[in-house]
Design a protein around this motif. Structure first.
Motif, PDB file in Angstrom:
ATOM      1  N   ARG A 102       0.820  -1.212   0.000  1.00 33.24           N
ATOM      2  CA  ARG A 102       0.000   0.000   0.000  1.00 33.24           C
ATOM      3  C   ARG A 102       0.851   1.257   0.000  1.00 33.24           C
ATOM      4  N   LEU A 103       2.046   1.145   0.536  1.00 39.66           N
ATOM      5  CA  LEU A 103       2.915   2.314   0.670  1.00 39.66           C
ATOM      6  C   LEU A 103       3.706   2.650  -0.591  1.00 39.66           C
ATOM      7  N   TYR A 104       3.835   1.696  -1.507  1.00 40.42           N
ATOM      8  CA  TYR A 104       4.703   1.890  -2.677  1.00 40.42           C
ATOM      9  C   TYR A 104       4.487   3.224  -3.384  1.00 40.42           C
ATOM     10  N   PRO A 105       3.275   3.540  -3.839  1.00 44.47           N
ATOM     11  CA  PRO A 105       3.119   4.777  -4.615  1.00 44.47           C
ATOM     12  C   PRO A 105       3.497   6.035  -3.827  1.00 44.47           C
ATOM     13  N   GLY A 106       3.089   6.088  -2.571  1.00 47.79           N
ATOM     14  CA  GLY A 106       3.383   7.259  -1.753  1.00 47.79           C
ATOM     15  C   GLY A 106       4.863   7.447  -1.494  1.00 47.79           C
ATOM     16  N   ILE A 107       5.571   6.347  -1.230  1.00 45.80           N
ATOM     17  CA  ILE A 107       7.005   6.441  -0.963  1.00 45.80           C
ATOM     18  C   ILE A 107       7.756   6.865  -2.222  1.00 45.80           C
ATOM     19  N   VAL A 108       7.416   6.284  -3.349  1.00 42.98           N
ATOM     20  CA  VAL A 108       8.097   6.657  -4.597  1.00 42.98           C
ATOM     21  C   VAL A 108       7.860   8.145  -4.885  1.00 42.98           C
ATOM     22  N   GLU A 109       6.635   8.598  -4.719  1.00 43.78           N
ATOM     23  CA  GLU A 109       6.336  10.020  -4.954  1.00 43.78           C
ATOM     24  C   GLU A 109       7.114  10.905  -3.981  1.00 43.78           C
ATOM     25  N   TYR A 110       7.136  10.530  -2.707  1.00 41.87           N
ATOM     26  CA  TYR A 110       7.851  11.308  -1.693  1.00 41.87           C
ATOM     27  C   TYR A 110       9.347  11.365  -1.995  1.00 41.87           C
ATOM     28  N   CYS A 111       9.872  10.317  -2.583  1.00 45.80           N
ATOM     29  CA  CYS A 111      11.305  10.249  -2.897  1.00 45.80           C
ATOM     30  C   CYS A 111      11.619  10.833  -4.273  1.00 45.80           C
ATOM     31  N   ALA A 136       8.777  -1.822   2.692  1.00 45.15           N
ATOM     32  CA  ALA A 136       8.440  -1.200   1.410  1.00 45.15           C
ATOM     33  C   ALA A 136       9.668  -0.546   0.782  1.00 45.15           C
ATOM     34  N   VAL A 137      10.464   0.144   1.575  1.00 46.83           N
ATOM     35  CA  VAL A 137      11.670   0.797   1.049  1.00 46.83           C
ATOM     36  C   VAL A 137      12.628  -0.260   0.495  1.00 46.83           C
ATOM     37  N   ARG A 138      12.832  -1.354   1.247  1.00 46.04           N
ATOM     38  CA  ARG A 138      13.712  -2.444   0.777  1.00 46.04           C
ATOM     39  C   ARG A 138      13.208  -3.045  -0.532  1.00 46.04           C
ATOM     40  N   GLU A 139      11.909  -3.326  -0.585  1.00 41.62           N
ATOM     41  CA  GLU A 139      11.331  -3.944  -1.775  1.00 41.62           C
ATOM     42  C   GLU A 139      11.378  -2.996  -2.973  1.00 41.62           C
ATOM     43  N   LEU A 140      11.142  -1.726  -2.742  1.00 48.22           N
ATOM     44  CA  LEU A 140      11.220  -0.753  -3.835  1.00 48.22           C
ATOM     45  C   LEU A 140      12.647  -0.614  -4.347  1.00 48.22           C
ATOM     46  N   GLU A 141      13.611  -0.658  -3.445  1.00 46.87           N
ATOM     47  CA  GLU A 141      15.012  -0.585  -3.865  1.00 46.87           C
ATOM     48  C   GLU A 141      15.394  -1.834  -4.658  1.00 46.87           C
ATOM     49  N   ARG A 142      15.024  -3.007  -4.143  1.00 44.44           N
ATOM     50  CA  ARG A 142      15.311  -4.263  -4.858  1.00 44.44           C
ATOM     51  C   ARG A 142      14.654  -4.312  -6.227  1.00 44.44           C
ATOM     52  N   GLY A 143      13.472  -3.757  -6.338  1.00 42.65           N
ATOM     53  CA  GLY A 143      12.738  -3.767  -7.601  1.00 42.65           C
ATOM     54  C   GLY A 143      13.138  -2.655  -8.555  1.00 42.65           C
ATOM     55  N   ARG A 145      12.643   0.553  -8.208  1.00 39.06           N
ATOM     56  CA  ARG A 145      11.768   1.731  -8.197  1.00 39.06           C
ATOM     57  C   ARG A 145      12.317   2.851  -7.328  1.00 39.06           C
ATOM     58  N   LEU A 146      13.319   2.521  -6.482  1.00 37.16           N
ATOM     59  CA  LEU A 146      14.085   3.511  -5.725  1.00 37.16           C
ATOM     60  C   LEU A 146      15.554   3.209  -5.919  1.00 37.16           C
ATOM     61  N   ARG A 147      16.351   4.242  -6.003  1.00 33.26           N
ATOM     62  CA  ARG A 147      17.801   4.090  -6.077  1.00 33.26           C
ATOM     63  C   ARG A 147      18.376   4.676  -4.795  1.00 33.26           C
ATOM     64  N   SER A 148      19.412   4.044  -4.267  1.00 34.59           N
ATOM     65  CA  SER A 148      20.035   4.547  -3.038  1.00 34.59           C
ATOM     66  C   SER A 148      21.441   5.039  -3.333  1.00 34.59           C
ATOM     67  N   PHE A 149      21.876   5.967  -2.495  1.00 32.48           N
ATOM     68  CA  PHE A 149      23.238   6.486  -2.573  1.00 32.48           C
ATOM     69  C   PHE A 149      23.618   7.022  -1.197  1.00 32.48           C
ATOM     70  N   VAL A 158      15.994   7.753  -3.702  1.00 28.96           N
ATOM     71  CA  VAL A 158      15.381   8.662  -4.662  1.00 28.96           C
ATOM     72  C   VAL A 158      14.743   7.848  -5.788  1.00 28.96           C
ATOM     73  N   ASP A 159      13.665   8.397  -6.333  1.00 31.92           N
ATOM     74  CA  ASP A 159      13.020   7.796  -7.494  1.00 31.92           C
ATOM     75  C   ASP A 159      13.965   7.999  -8.675  1.00 31.92           C
ATOM     76  N   PRO A 160      14.422   6.919  -9.329  1.00 31.82           N
ATOM     77  CA  PRO A 160      15.385   7.077 -10.416  1.00 31.82           C
ATOM     78  C   PRO A 160      14.863   7.940 -11.572  1.00 31.82           C
ATOM     79  N   ARG A 161      13.556   8.038 -11.713  1.00 37.33           N
ATOM     80  CA  ARG A 161      12.998   8.892 -12.774  1.00 37.33           C
ATOM     81  C   ARG A 161      13.217  10.367 -12.476  1.00 37.33           C
TER      82      ARG A 161
END
Length: 163
Positions: A102-111, A136-143, A145-149, A158-161
Protein backbone atom coordinates in the motif's frame (compact mmCIF):
# COMPACT_ATOMS: atom_id res chain seq x y z
CA UNK A 1 -32.28 -23.68 2.46
CA UNK A 2 -32.56 -20.88 -0.01
CA UNK A 3 -32.47 -17.38 1.10
CA UNK A 4 -30.87 -14.07 0.97
CA UNK A 5 -29.55 -13.76 4.50
CA UNK A 6 -26.50 -11.57 4.48
CA UNK A 7 -23.64 -12.50 6.74
CA UNK A 8 -22.24 -9.42 8.48
CA UNK A 9 -19.18 -9.50 10.68
CA UNK A 10 -18.10 -6.50 12.72
CA UNK A 11 -14.79 -4.96 13.77
CA UNK A 12 -14.51 -2.05 16.24
CA UNK A 13 -11.46 0.19 15.78
CA UNK A 14 -12.27 2.76 18.48
CA UNK A 15 -9.31 3.94 20.53
CA UNK A 16 -6.62 2.46 18.26
CA UNK A 17 -3.80 4.35 16.64
CA UNK A 18 -4.40 4.60 12.92
CA UNK A 19 -1.64 2.14 11.95
CA UNK A 20 -2.96 -0.42 14.46
CA UNK A 21 -6.53 0.16 13.32
CA UNK A 22 -5.62 -0.46 9.68
CA UNK A 23 -3.80 -3.67 10.66
CA UNK A 24 -6.86 -4.81 12.64
CA UNK A 25 -9.19 -3.87 9.77
CA UNK A 26 -7.16 -5.76 7.16
CA UNK A 27 -7.01 -8.81 9.44
CA UNK A 28 -10.81 -8.80 9.85
CA UNK A 29 -11.20 -8.19 6.10
CA UNK A 30 -8.96 -11.18 5.32
CA UNK A 31 -10.99 -13.29 7.79
CA UNK A 32 -14.17 -12.53 5.86
CA UNK A 33 -12.48 -13.58 2.61
CA UNK A 34 -10.79 -16.64 4.12
CA UNK A 35 -13.85 -17.89 5.98
CA UNK A 36 -15.44 -19.18 2.80
CA UNK A 37 -18.28 -16.77 3.41
CA UNK A 38 -20.92 -16.58 0.74
CA UNK A 39 -20.76 -13.87 -1.85
CA UNK A 40 -22.40 -10.81 -0.35
CA UNK A 41 -20.84 -11.30 3.08
CA UNK A 42 -19.85 -7.97 4.52
CA UNK A 43 -17.88 -6.35 7.28
CA UNK A 44 -19.19 -3.52 9.44
CA UNK A 45 -16.17 -1.38 10.32
CA UNK A 46 -16.83 0.81 13.34
CA UNK A 47 -14.21 3.55 13.24
CA UNK A 48 -15.98 6.46 14.87
CA UNK A 49 -16.40 9.83 13.28
CA UNK A 50 -13.46 11.62 14.88
CA UNK A 51 -13.29 13.51 18.14
CA UNK A 52 -13.93 16.85 16.44
CA UNK A 53 -16.74 15.48 14.30
CA UNK A 54 -14.90 16.51 11.13
CA UNK A 55 -13.71 12.99 10.33
CA UNK A 56 -11.08 11.10 12.23
CA UNK A 57 -7.78 9.77 10.93
CA UNK A 58 -8.95 6.15 11.19
CA UNK A 59 -12.13 6.78 9.22
CA UNK A 60 -10.17 8.59 6.50
CA UNK A 61 -7.48 5.88 6.41
CA UNK A 62 -10.00 3.01 6.08
CA UNK A 63 -11.98 4.76 3.38
CA UNK A 64 -8.85 5.92 1.57
CA UNK A 65 -7.55 2.35 1.48
CA UNK A 66 -10.85 1.11 0.07
CA UNK A 67 -11.09 3.98 -2.41
CA UNK A 68 -7.53 3.30 -3.65
CA UNK A 69 -8.38 -0.38 -4.28
CA UNK A 70 -11.78 -0.44 -6.02
CA UNK A 71 -11.16 -3.87 -7.54
CA UNK A 72 -10.82 -5.37 -4.06
CA UNK A 73 -14.02 -4.24 -2.38
CA UNK A 74 -17.17 -2.16 -2.53
CA UNK A 75 -18.11 -0.06 0.46
CA UNK A 76 -20.90 2.15 1.70
CA UNK A 77 -20.28 4.93 4.23
CA UNK A 78 -22.63 4.86 7.19
CA UNK A 79 -23.82 8.38 6.44
CA UNK A 80 -25.23 7.08 3.14
CA UNK A 81 -27.24 4.45 5.04
CA UNK A 82 -28.56 6.16 8.13
CA UNK A 83 -26.63 9.42 8.47
CA UNK A 84 -24.04 7.97 10.87
CA UNK A 85 -20.45 8.72 9.71
CA UNK A 86 -18.97 6.48 12.43
CA UNK A 87 -18.99 3.27 10.42
CA UNK A 88 -18.49 1.85 6.95
CA UNK A 89 -19.98 -1.33 5.46
CA UNK A 90 -17.40 -3.19 3.36
CA UNK A 91 -18.15 -5.89 0.77
CA UNK A 92 -14.83 -7.73 0.18
CA UNK A 93 -14.15 -9.31 -3.21
CA UNK A 94 -10.41 -10.00 -3.14
CA UNK A 95 -7.35 -9.51 -0.96
CA UNK A 96 -6.22 -5.96 -0.22
CA UNK A 97 -2.55 -5.09 -0.76
CA UNK A 98 -0.24 -5.72 2.20
CA UNK A 99 0.90 -2.84 4.38
CA UNK A 100 4.16 -2.52 2.47
CA UNK A 101 2.45 -2.77 -0.94
CA UNK A 102 0.00 0.00 0.00
CA UNK A 103 2.91 2.31 0.67
CA UNK A 104 4.70 1.89 -2.68
CA UNK A 105 3.12 4.78 -4.61
CA UNK A 106 3.38 7.26 -1.75
CA UNK A 107 7.01 6.44 -0.96
CA UNK A 108 8.10 6.66 -4.60
CA UNK A 109 6.34 10.02 -4.95
CA UNK A 110 7.85 11.31 -1.69
CA UNK A 111 11.30 10.25 -2.90
CA UNK A 112 11.12 12.43 -6.00
CA UNK A 113 13.73 14.36 -4.00
CA UNK A 114 16.43 12.43 -2.09
CA UNK A 115 15.26 11.25 1.36
CA UNK A 116 16.86 9.27 4.16
CA UNK A 117 15.07 6.22 5.59
CA UNK A 118 14.35 8.29 8.71
CA UNK A 119 12.68 10.95 6.51
CA UNK A 120 10.51 8.28 4.90
CA UNK A 121 9.58 6.66 8.23
CA UNK A 122 8.66 10.02 9.78
CA UNK A 123 6.49 10.86 6.78
CA UNK A 124 4.44 7.62 6.82
CA UNK A 125 4.54 6.36 10.44
CA UNK A 126 1.23 7.94 11.48
CA UNK A 127 -0.70 5.62 9.16
CA UNK A 128 1.59 2.62 8.83
CA UNK A 129 3.73 0.39 10.99
CA UNK A 130 7.44 1.18 10.89
CA UNK A 131 8.19 -2.42 9.85
CA UNK A 132 5.87 -2.04 6.81
CA UNK A 133 7.59 1.21 5.83
CA UNK A 134 11.06 -0.31 6.07
CA UNK A 135 9.95 -3.40 4.14
CA UNK A 136 8.44 -1.20 1.41
CA UNK A 137 11.67 0.80 1.05
CA UNK A 138 13.71 -2.44 0.78
CA UNK A 139 11.33 -3.94 -1.78
CA UNK A 140 11.22 -0.75 -3.84
CA UNK A 141 15.01 -0.59 -3.86
CA UNK A 142 15.31 -4.26 -4.86
CA UNK A 143 12.74 -3.77 -7.60
CA UNK A 144 14.53 -0.74 -9.02
CA UNK A 145 11.77 1.73 -8.20
CA UNK A 146 14.08 3.51 -5.73
CA UNK A 147 17.80 4.09 -6.08
CA UNK A 148 20.04 4.55 -3.04
CA UNK A 149 23.24 6.49 -2.57
CA UNK A 150 25.42 7.63 0.32
CA UNK A 151 25.65 11.31 1.22
CA UNK A 152 27.25 12.68 4.38
CA UNK A 153 27.48 9.16 5.78
CA UNK A 154 23.74 8.48 5.38
CA UNK A 155 21.92 6.34 2.88
CA UNK A 156 19.46 8.30 0.77
CA UNK A 157 16.68 7.04 -1.50
CA UNK A 158 15.38 8.66 -4.66
CA UNK A 159 13.02 7.80 -7.49
CA UNK A 160 15.38 7.08 -10.42
CA UNK A 161 13.00 8.89 -12.77
CA UNK A 162 13.71 12.08 -10.81
CA UNK A 163 17.45 11.96 -11.54
Amino acid sequence: MSGGAIIMLQVDLHGMKTADAIACFTSAYDSVLGSGARPGACLKVIHGYGSGGAGGDTRRAVRSLLHANPACADYTPGEDIDGNPGYTIVYPRRRLPTGAERLYPGIVEYCSAPRTKLDVVRRFVRRSAESDIERAVRELERGGRLRSFMKNGRKHYVDPRAL
